[in-house]
Every structure is written in structure tokens, then in C-alpha cells.
Design a protein around this motif. Structure first.
Motif, PDB file in Angstrom:
ATOM      1  N   UNK A  90       0.847  -1.186   0.000  1.00  0.00           N
ATOM      2  CA  UNK A  90       0.000   0.000   0.000  1.00  0.00           C
ATOM      3  C   UNK A  90       0.886   1.239   0.000  1.00  0.00           C
ATOM      4  N   UNK A  91       0.578   2.181  -0.856  1.00  0.00           N
ATOM      5  CA  UNK A  91       1.318   3.437  -0.902  1.00  0.00           C
ATOM      6  C   UNK A  91       0.313   4.588  -0.846  1.00  0.00           C
ATOM      7  N   UNK A  92       0.322   5.306   0.266  1.00  0.00           N
ATOM      8  CA  UNK A  92      -0.606   6.432   0.419  1.00  0.00           C
ATOM      9  C   UNK A  92      -0.041   7.415   1.438  1.00  0.00           C
ATOM     10  N   UNK A  93      -0.548   8.626   1.427  1.00  0.00           N
ATOM     11  CA  UNK A  93      -0.160   9.628   2.419  1.00  0.00           C
ATOM     12  C   UNK A  93      -0.634   9.191   3.797  1.00  0.00           C
ATOM     13  N   UNK A  94       0.049   9.660   4.833  1.00  0.00           N
ATOM     14  CA  UNK A  94      -0.386   9.323   6.194  1.00  0.00           C
ATOM     15  C   UNK A  94      -1.799   9.799   6.472  1.00  0.00           C
ATOM     16  N   UNK A  95      -2.139  10.983   5.970  1.00  0.00           N
ATOM     17  CA  UNK A  95      -3.486  11.532   6.148  1.00  0.00           C
ATOM     18  C   UNK A  95      -4.381  10.967   5.049  1.00  0.00           C
ATOM     19  N   UNK A  97      -7.931   8.605   4.161  1.00  0.00           N
ATOM     20  CA  UNK A  97      -9.177   8.068   4.694  1.00  0.00           C
ATOM     21  C   UNK A  97      -9.430   8.621   6.087  1.00  0.00           C
ATOM     22  N   UNK A  98     -10.191   7.907   6.896  1.00  0.00           N
ATOM     23  CA  UNK A  98     -10.364   8.282   8.299  1.00  0.00           C
ATOM     24  C   UNK A  98      -8.991   8.167   8.950  1.00  0.00           C
ATOM     25  N   UNK A  99      -8.443   9.270   9.460  1.00  0.00           N
ATOM     26  CA  UNK A  99      -7.052   9.247   9.898  1.00  0.00           C
ATOM     27  C   UNK A  99      -6.810  10.103  11.134  1.00  0.00           C
ATOM     28  N   UNK A 100      -5.677   9.835  11.778  1.00  0.00           N
ATOM     29  CA  UNK A 100      -5.256  10.610  12.940  1.00  0.00           C
ATOM     30  C   UNK A 100      -4.241  11.663  12.516  1.00  0.00           C
ATOM     31  N   UNK A 101      -4.437  12.881  13.017  1.00  0.00           N
ATOM     32  CA  UNK A 101      -3.465  13.958  12.867  1.00  0.00           C
ATOM     33  C   UNK A 101      -2.814  14.183  14.225  1.00  0.00           C
ATOM     34  N   UNK A 102      -1.560  13.769  14.422  1.00  0.00           N
ATOM     35  CA  UNK A 102      -0.889  14.046  15.691  1.00  0.00           C
ATOM     36  C   UNK A 102      -0.402  15.488  15.719  1.00  0.00           C
ATOM     37  N   UNK A 103      -0.011  15.995  16.882  1.00  0.00           N
ATOM     38  CA  UNK A 103       0.455  17.381  16.967  1.00  0.00           C
ATOM     39  C   UNK A 103       1.579  17.714  15.994  1.00  0.00           C
ATOM     40  N   UNK A 104       2.506  16.778  15.779  1.00  0.00           N
ATOM     41  CA  UNK A 104       3.660  17.050  14.915  1.00  0.00           C
ATOM     42  C   UNK A 104       3.278  17.230  13.454  1.00  0.00           C
ATOM     43  N   UNK A 105       2.056  16.872  13.085  1.00  0.00           N
ATOM     44  CA  UNK A 105       1.605  17.061  11.700  1.00  0.00           C
ATOM     45  C   UNK A 105       1.731  18.529  11.283  1.00  0.00           C
ATOM     46  N   UNK A 106       1.471  19.441  12.226  1.00  0.00           N
ATOM     47  CA  UNK A 106       1.575  20.880  11.939  1.00  0.00           C
ATOM     48  C   UNK A 106       2.657  21.577  12.763  1.00  0.00           C
ATOM     49  N   UNK A 270       1.216  10.963  10.701  1.00  0.00           N
ATOM     50  CA  UNK A 270      -0.212  10.679  10.602  1.00  0.00           C
ATOM     51  C   UNK A 270      -0.398   9.294  10.039  1.00  0.00           C
ATOM     52  N   UNK A 271      -1.612   8.760  10.159  1.00  0.00           N
ATOM     53  CA  UNK A 271      -1.864   7.419   9.627  1.00  0.00           C
ATOM     54  C   UNK A 271      -3.365   7.147   9.611  1.00  0.00           C
ATOM     55  N   UNK A 272      -3.832   6.286   8.677  1.00  0.00           N
ATOM     56  CA  UNK A 272      -5.232   5.863   8.739  1.00  0.00           C
ATOM     57  C   UNK A 272      -5.552   5.272  10.104  1.00  0.00           C
ATOM     58  N   UNK A 273      -6.752   5.555  10.590  1.00  0.00           N
ATOM     59  CA  UNK A 273      -7.167   5.115  11.920  1.00  0.00           C
ATOM     60  C   UNK A 273      -8.396   4.218  11.823  1.00  0.00           C
TER      61      UNK A 273
END
Length: 280
Positions: A90-95, A97-106, A270-273
Motif C-alpha cells: 500500500x502506498x498512500x499519504x499518512x493523512x 481516509x479516516x485518519x489521525x493527525x498528531x500534533x507534529x503534523x503541523x 499521521x496514519x489511517x485510523x
């Protein structure tokens, strides 16, 4: 005949006619075992709040589409090791589908996905329902009146809660154009949070996390101008959020528990959750 009552912080059991009085401190009251708690939990209804992801789903405009490759199939392939199993890459961005954004994302230097504490992944679920207002105005942003109405009905939003904004925007999934809802000038029109509400939730009520159904925290008219100030605010609090939730119309406004799970990429952005609710 015996009567049992809670009196002055303790349990009193009186045996009428026998002159028996037993006082028990709250500390002596038996707590359920984990096995007993599990029996209670498994008897409840579970609701999946997660979209299945695949290539072509709605996503942030700057990310490439997902790519998948079958590495092994059940039948043997000449020139490939192994046989009898199916494996994909699987090759996709961390963000995705339904996904988690941790603080370090921004916010550089704050927590990455692997640093989120396990106790932040099982939380009381609060659902603020504004779907009827969104149906009338797709640019709707949640207000303090919405929050105060919830608290008037259910009590104060509990500390440590996960607060989800129900808009029913997820019913447009997986139609990317419908999710973006752009006008003839290319401006997106979808609902979002407001700074006043987020500050109240995170600073006054001290919630742990929040989530929503659209692709972004900020409303479409803001993200069309690359304004992500609301998402920046949440992540700057060293808290996480979940985007692209679904099925919030199937859970109560109060009383449920949410379980937020995701893989543990080291220093991940980030990653799908997989998110689900356990109903009361």
C-alpha cells in the motif's frame, strides 16, 4: 426483612427485628474485575466510525492518490518467492481516509503518532449535532450556542472527552466532488469548527481530542484560501484530531465511549485510523 441504603458516604445494611447494622466504607465496595467489565462491554452495541479506504477516495488536494500492488497471490508465480498467500503493498499519504493527525503534523517538535498515549485512545464520546443547520447552510461553523445547548441537556462536557461534530457530511462519501462542494469560482463549501468553540473545549473543558466528518477542521471557504488556522490551533495544544469520521448519526449525543486506534509508525506524521463507538 433487610434494607440497604447509602448513608453519609457509606453503605448501611439494617436487619429489621434483628438489630443488625453494618456500615461499609466506599473503599470496601467491590469493584468489577476486568473480566466482568469485558462481559458488560461485549454485550453493548458497537458502531464503526471509520470509512474503508481505497484509491480514488476524497483527500486533501495536495496529496497523490493511493497506489496498491499485489506482491503475492494464492497461486504460485514464476520468478517470485513463496506461494499460497496474498500480500499487497500500500502506498498512500499518512493523512488517508479516516485518519489521525498528531500534533507534529503541523507543529515541529510536538508529539508524533507513536508518542500518543494509550489512555488517549479510549475516551468518553461527546457528539455535537449540527446536521440540520448544515443542511440549511453548508458553510456552517459550530457556535457556542451549540455547545451550551448540549451542556444544558447533558451536563458539562467531561474533561478528557473526545468531541465529535456531527454534520452528516459523511453521507456524501465517497464522492470527492460532493465532499468539496465547490462553486463556479472553485471555492469549497463545507462545514467546520470555530476558534471560539475550540478554545472553550480545549482550554476550559480540557478535552483530549476532537473529530469531524469533512476533510478538514477549517470550513471550506477558509481552506480554499489555504487557511488552516483551526487545525493549527488544535495541534498546537499537543492534542490530536480525527478527520473523515462517519456514522455519527448512529451514536447518541452523550453516554458512549470511543475507541481510537491506529498503527505505530516511528516518528509518524499521521496514519489511517480505525475508530469505533461503544454505545451505552
Amino acid at each position: 426483612m433487610r434494607t440497604i441504603a447509602l448513608v453519609a458516604g457509606g453503605l448501611v445494611m439494617a436487619g429489621l427485628g434483628a438489630g443488625i447494622v453494618l456500615a461499609v466504607s466506599p473503599k470496601q465496595l467491590k469493584q468489577p474485575t476486568l473480566a466482568e467489565a469485558y462481559q458488560t462491554i461485549k454485550s453493548k452495541q458497537f458502531v464503526d466510525l471509520t470509512h474503508a479506504f481505497e484509491p480514488g477516495i476524497p483527500h486533501w488536494k495536495g496529496f497523490p492518490d493511493e497506489k496498491r500492488e499485489t506482491l503475492y497471490w494464492y497461486e504460485p508465480n514464476v520468478g517470485k518467492l513463496g506461494a499460497g498467500f496474498w500480500a499487497e503493498m500500500f502506498c498512500h499519504a499518512g493523512q488517508w481516509g479516516t485518519h489521525v493527525d498528531p500534533p507534529a503534523h503541523f507543529i515541529k517538535g510536538l508529539r508524533t503518532v507513536d508518542k500518543l498515549d494509550l489512555k488517549e485512545m479510549i475516551l468518553p464520546l461527546v457528539v455535537i449535532d449540527v446536521h440540520q443547520k448544515v443542511a440549511q447552510n453548508p458553510d456552517y461553523t459550530i457556535t457556542m450556542e451549540d455547545i451550551k445547548a448540549w451542556e444544558a441537556k447533558h451536563g458539562l462536557i467531561p474533561e478528557g472527552a473526545f468531541v465529535a461534530m456531527r454534520t452528516d457530511w459523511s453521507k456524501r462519501w465517497p464522492n470527492a466532488a460532493a465532499m468539496q462542494n465547490k462553486d463556479s469560482n472553485g471555492v469549497a463549501h463545507y462545514p467546520g469548527w470555530s476558534m471560539e468553540v475550540l478554545k472553550y473545549l480545549y482550554e476550559t473543558r480540557k478535552i483530549t481530542a476532537s473529530g469531524h466528518e469533512p476533510t478538514d477542521t477549517d470550513p471550506g471557504i477558509a481552506t480554499s484560501k489555504d487557511d488552516y488556522s483551526l487545525e493549527t490551533y488544535i495541534l498546537k495544544q499537543n492534542r490530536y484530531q480525527i478527520e473523515l469520521l462517519t456514522n455519527l448519526d448512529k451514536v447518541p449525543e452523550a453516554g458512549a465511549v470511543v475507541v481510537v486506534s491506529f498503527p505505530k509508525p516511528k516518528n509518524g506524521s499521521g496514519f489511517p485510523a480505525r475508530v469505533f463507538a461503544i454505545l451505552p
